[in-house]
Design an enzyme around this catalytic site. Sequence first.
Site, PDB file in Angstrom:
ATOM      1  N   HIS A 147       0.968  -1.193   0.000  1.00 15.97           N
ATOM      2  CA  HIS A 147       0.071  -0.059  -0.058  1.00 15.97           C
ATOM      3  C   HIS A 147       0.844   1.171  -0.018  1.00 15.97           C
ATOM      4  O   HIS A 147       0.516   1.933  -0.509  1.00 15.97           O
ATOM      5  CB  HIS A 147      -0.909  -0.011   1.191  1.00 15.97           C
ATOM      6  CG  HIS A 147      -2.071  -0.776   0.957  1.00 15.97           C
ATOM      7  ND1 HIS A 147      -3.641  -0.715   1.080  1.00 15.97           N
ATOM      8  CD2 HIS A 147      -2.012  -2.318   0.534  1.00 15.97           C
ATOM      9  CE1 HIS A 147      -4.173  -1.929   0.630  1.00 15.97           C
ATOM     10  NE2 HIS A 147      -3.297  -2.792   0.558  1.00 15.97           N
ATOM     11  N   THR A 195      -3.910 -22.212   4.598  1.00 17.82           N
ATOM     12  CA  THR A 195      -2.632 -22.377   5.362  1.00 17.82           C
ATOM     13  C   THR A 195      -2.049 -20.958   5.496  1.00 17.82           C
ATOM     14  O   THR A 195      -0.893 -20.636   4.877  1.00 17.82           O
ATOM     15  CB  THR A 195      -1.689 -23.195   4.418  1.00 17.82           C
ATOM     16  OG1 THR A 195      -1.540 -22.771   3.251  1.00 17.82           O
ATOM     17  CG2 THR A 195      -2.016 -24.842   4.703  1.00 17.82           C
TER      18      THR A 195
END
Length: 362
Positions: free
Chosen positions: A74, A221
Amino acid sequence: MAFKTLAALLTVVATLQVTSAALTKRVACPDGKNTATNAACCPLFALRDDLQKSLFNNGACNAEAHEALRLTFHDGIAISNKTGNHGGADGSIMIFDKIETAYHPNIGLDEVVASQKPIQARHPDVNPADFIQFAGALAVSNCPGAPQLPFFVGRKVATAAAPDGLVPEPFHSVERILDRFADAGPVGFEDVEVVWALSAHTIAAANDVDPTTPGTPFDSTPAIFDTQFFLETQLHGTTFTGSGKVKGEHKSAIKGEMRLASDHKLARHNRTACEWQSFVNNPQKLHDRFIDAWLKISLLGQDQDLLTDCTEVIPVPKTIDVQATFPPTLSNKNVEQACADTPFPTLASAPGPATSIPPIQR
Ligand code: HEM
Ligand SMILES: *[C@@H]1O[C@H](CO)[C@@H](O)[C@H](O)[C@H]1NC(C)=O
Ligand SMILES: *[C@@H]1O[C@H](CO)[C@@H](O)[C@H](O)[C@H]1NC(C)=O
């Protein structure tokens, strides 16, 4: 080359050793404990230890580690060729946090910046731009199966906040997402590189897409850097976790999992589907291409030639040896084949009854 005597050969060998030692001469760091190939890397040792202890629960691939990786993206992606390539991986999301964390796609990052900022303040030799990318590379090293990400130090920092509108959202169309990536920096990202970068979602969860179920993982996972994400996003979706369909969400194939609409569509779009499928059960490719894509993100807006390679400070992650498997009760029958060129790989299914993936605890 022929050597008249063994002594002559040994002399040559000794000379070569001296030469190579000179090339790799290390500097002693002021901390009295570490040596580095370049003095610029020295402050990173103490920062590494501090981050592992105070943020990553002594080296875990925990929620904070996932968030640290998200923050690298970001900060970095907020650069546009259309407006002159200001910004990028310049720390603006931490320096101008009040402004940038209020932008919609940065939802939740206010808390991440709030937990990282005091640590950066304790290590003023590492500027916010380097800090964010270092924390992300270190975070990934805590996830078994991950590659050792390359880390360079010496970024110039932001003098202004990035404008809103540069970070992709999960409800954007594939065309809009690919256009945005192509516009990031003077070079931009090709379609396949966007897929490479999304390998990050193998160690990820959503807190705010559906705020009723924070910590909902993107694959089964989320603490392992494996290829299950690319497999599971290709399965026919059957269930919503949480309050039902929210903006930016698509049904997932496993209870407790979050499938972003953007990941769902990128897995099926003809510009990206074959590249997406190519990662399934291919951990070597996952490593190699994620290194490429992430390094590029981490250097957006910066000149790599002016930076110093400090990868040596990033630990080598634990290796894993796992085959991609269909979740219990699911199989190749549940694949929504999108790549027209090659069939989906034939894989085993995990044994047992259908399970629900637990949320990630903070
Ligand atoms: C099409 C581009 C992308 C979109 C639309 C997207 C969107 C999202 C969304 C909506 C979330 C959940 C945020 C929340 O509710 O807490 C998320 C999480 C995450 N994203 Fe992405 N993302 C994209 C690309 C990337 C890339 C390129 C990276 C890193 C290189 C990345 C790293 C992560 C990580 C690590 C998380 C998990 C954060 C956590 O577990 O708290 N994403 N992403
Ligand atoms: C960046 O902008 C320049 C000037 O407008 C243009 O020539 C170039 O093709 C653009 N690069 C990308 C990757 O879009
Ligand atoms: C993808 O599909 C669209 C229409 O569905 C078509 O116009 C386009 O040419 C296709 N692109 C590729 C790369 O096959």
